[in-house]
Motif scaffolding. Structure first.
Motif, short mmCIF file in Angstrom:
data_model
loop_
_atom_site.label_atom_id
_atom_site.label_comp_id
_atom_site.label_asym_id
_atom_site.label_seq_id
_atom_site.Cartn_x
_atom_site.Cartn_y
_atom_site.Cartn_z
N GLY A 176 -6.34 -3.12 -3.71
CA GLY A 176 -5.52 -3.51 -2.56
C GLY A 176 -6.25 -3.29 -1.26
N THR A 177 -5.65 -2.50 -0.37
CA THR A 177 -6.22 -2.27 0.96
C THR A 177 -7.26 -1.16 0.98
OG1 THR A 177 -4.43 -0.74 1.52
CG2 THR A 177 -4.11 -3.07 2.07
N GLY A 178 -7.50 -0.52 -0.16
CA GLY A 178 -8.56 0.48 -0.25
C GLY A 178 -8.13 1.90 -0.01
N ASP B 35 -12.59 -9.24 2.60
CA ASP B 35 -12.95 -8.94 3.98
C ASP B 35 -12.07 -7.85 4.55
OD1 ASP B 35 -14.96 -10.81 3.90
OD2 ASP B 35 -13.79 -12.38 4.87
N PHE B 36 -10.78 -7.88 4.19
CA PHE B 36 -9.87 -6.87 4.72
C PHE B 36 -10.24 -5.48 4.22
CE2 PHE B 36 -6.07 -4.27 4.59
CZ PHE B 36 -5.60 -4.40 5.89
N VAL B 37 -10.56 -5.37 2.91
CA VAL B 37 -10.92 -4.07 2.35
C VAL B 37 -12.17 -3.53 3.04
CG1 VAL B 37 -11.69 -2.86 0.29
CG2 VAL B 37 -9.84 -4.52 0.13
N PHE B 38 -13.18 -4.38 3.19
CA PHE B 38 -14.43 -3.92 3.80
C PHE B 38 -14.24 -3.58 5.27
CE2 PHE B 38 -16.30 -5.39 -0.07
CZ PHE B 38 -17.45 -4.64 -0.21
N ALA C 28 0.82 -1.20 0.00
CA ALA C 28 0.00 0.00 0.00
C ALA C 28 0.85 1.26 0.00
CB ALA C 28 -0.92 -0.01 1.22
N TYR C 29 0.46 2.21 -0.84
CA TYR C 29 1.13 3.51 -0.78
C TYR C 29 0.50 4.34 0.32
CZ TYR C 29 -2.52 4.46 -4.42
OH TYR C 29 -3.67 4.54 -5.15
N PRO C 30 1.22 5.35 0.82
CA PRO C 30 0.67 6.17 1.90
C PRO C 30 -0.54 6.97 1.42
CG PRO C 30 2.74 7.10 1.12
CD PRO C 30 2.59 5.76 0.47
N PHE C 31 -1.46 7.21 2.33
CA PHE C 31 -2.69 7.94 2.03
C PHE C 31 -2.42 9.25 1.30
CE2 PHE C 31 -5.46 11.40 3.37
CZ PHE C 31 -6.73 10.93 3.04
N GLU C 32 -1.35 9.94 1.65
CA GLU C 32 -1.05 11.25 1.10
C GLU C 32 -0.92 11.23 -0.42
OE1 GLU C 32 -0.18 15.43 1.29
OE2 GLU C 32 -1.10 14.02 2.70
N ILE C 33 -0.47 10.11 -0.99
CA ILE C 33 -0.28 10.06 -2.45
C ILE C 33 -1.61 10.13 -3.18
CG2 ILE C 33 0.41 8.53 -4.35
CD1 ILE C 33 2.95 7.93 -2.88
N ILE D 140 -14.62 3.94 -7.52
CA ILE D 140 -14.84 2.54 -7.90
C ILE D 140 -13.51 1.82 -7.75
CG2 ILE D 140 -15.43 0.93 -9.76
CD1 ILE D 140 -17.21 3.13 -10.94
N GLY D 141 -13.53 0.68 -7.09
CA GLY D 141 -12.29 -0.08 -6.91
C GLY D 141 -12.46 -1.53 -7.31
N TYR D 142 -11.48 -2.06 -8.02
CA TYR D 142 -11.42 -3.48 -8.36
C TYR D 142 -10.25 -4.12 -7.62
CZ TYR D 142 -14.77 -3.48 -12.24
OH TYR D 142 -15.91 -3.42 -12.99
N GLU D 143 -10.47 -5.30 -7.08
CA GLU D 143 -9.39 -6.06 -6.46
C GLU D 143 -9.50 -7.51 -6.90
OE1 GLU D 143 -6.34 -7.71 -4.88
OE2 GLU D 143 -6.59 -5.53 -4.91
N ILE D 144 -8.45 -7.99 -7.55
CA ILE D 144 -8.48 -9.33 -8.13
C ILE D 144 -8.39 -10.43 -7.09
CG2 ILE D 144 -5.97 -9.48 -8.50
CD1 ILE D 144 -6.61 -10.85 -11.18
N ASP D 145 -7.75 -10.15 -5.95
CA ASP D 145 -7.53 -11.17 -4.93
C ASP D 145 -8.75 -11.26 -4.01
OD1 ASP D 145 -6.62 -12.87 -2.97
OD2 ASP D 145 -4.63 -11.94 -2.82
#
Length: 359
Positions: free
Chosen positions: A244-246, A270-273, A218-223, A260-265
């Protein structure tokens, strides 16, 4: 009287190579960090998309592996071109890779391969940003240490590649122009954000072992938060095809944009939600309040410098002096409520002058 508005944040689990739920030219900004080809932690993810990648590892065919991995990303970039509206921008965070395969060490320039693909699709490459992560210890050495001839430099930066589709975005209607003014940023923020060198620490996020990855990338929120404010306006829709982690969705919530976010894994669902459900409204609003406090400190310091010109503009909504007339109509939207319904999060905002109750 406060004005309440809502944004919607949709999470889809599945491959972003076919974003059939996203309409043509319905996205104003893409912000994402894809799996990095030739970085070992992403071998399995990319290998599941194309079994030939695993076969090429057996053959130690490094450059073929590199190309096959990028061909998987290419399918997503093609979809990105389809869904972006004219004038829309795509921001891709990517790192180059170094790897030893069959005793041969080499650099794999992921950023140049992605630039080449985007240009072939019809995008214009705007000036890019170097994200200097400073993650390596100062005493770290590679190769032959203090002996010449066999050493190599360490990679301490990643790229944020910036692309635009079909020229500059137009804001023709009065309502569009007004919304653009409300979405402005502070003068001193502009000077930092639009530099081509960002010094920000990377984020390593520990994840439950059952998810299948030791850590996220995950990149930092600031980006994403900076990029969303730089290249979109209130009410725009932000797409992250590698969620990823949202983090991108959280940044869009804080910036009063849809996402809108897509995550293939699938193991990440559950982690994203959980990540989005555990958000504190106060934390999101404190981002805005911190921007105002930082601005006030900037103005106060500037006034102490007798060599600086007089500050002539004022923002009544924020109750602060500002450097330019373009900042006079800035508004901040404060989160009032976050609700999860099925695969979507709905965020309700209130606009109220700084210093007055938003409840």
């Amino acid at each position: 009287m406060m004005n309440f508005e809502k944004t919607q944040h949709s999470i889809f689990i599945g491959a972003a190579q076919n974003m059939n739920r996203v309409e043509d030219e319905s996205i104003q900004l893409v912000v994402t960090s894809p799996p990095y080809p030739m970085i070992e932690m992403w071998d399995e993810v990319l290998g599941r998309q194309n079994p030939s990648i695993g076969n090429k590892f057996i053959q130690n065919d490094a450059y073929c592996i590199y190309e096959l991995m990028h061909q998987e990303l290419d399918q997503v970039w093609t979809e990105v071109y389809r869904v972006l509206s004219p004038g829309g921008v795509a921001c891709i965070n990517i790192g180059d890779a170094t790897r030893t395969i069959d005793k041969n060490f080499a650099l794999y320039p992921n950023h140049t391969r992605i630039v080449s693909k985007f240009i072939s699709l019809g995008f214009d490459n705007l000036p890019n940003i170097i994200w200097r992560k400073q993650t390596n210890a100062p005493n770290k050495f590679m190769g032959s240490g203090m002996l010449p001839g066999g050493a190599y430099v360490t990679l301490e930066h990643e790229w944020i590649l910036i692309f635009r589709k079909q020229g500059k975005r137009a804001f023709k209607k009065d309502i569009e122009k007004a919304n653009r003014q409300k979405s402005a940023y502070f003068w001193e923020e502009r000077n930092v954000w639009f530099s081509d060198l960002w010094d920000l620490k990377g984020t390593k996020q520990k994840i439950n072992a059952t998810i299948g990855r030791e850590r996220s990338a995950a990149y930092p929120f600031e980006i994403p938060y900076r990029l969303i404010n730089m290249y979109s306006v209130y009410g725009d829709t932000i797409l992250d095809p590698f969620l990823g982690t949202g983090t991108t969705s959280i940044a869009a919530m804080a910036a009063s944009r849809h996402s809108i976010g897509y995550e293939i894994d699938e193991t990440f669902k559950d982690f994203v939600f959980d990540n989005l459900s555990s958000l504190k409204i106060s934390d999101l609003n404190n981002i805005l309040l911190s921007r105002i406090e930082n601005h006030k400190r900037f103005i106060a310091a500037r006034k102490l410098d007798s060599k600086k010109k007089e500050i002539k503009h004022f923002n009544e909504y924020l109750d602060v002096e500002v450097m330019t007339s373009q900042e006079r109509n800035m508004e901040f939207r404060y989160v009032q409520k976050i609700e999860c319904v099925s695969d979507c999060f709905f965020v309700e905002y209130a606009t109220a002058p700084f210093g007055k109750s938003n409840s």
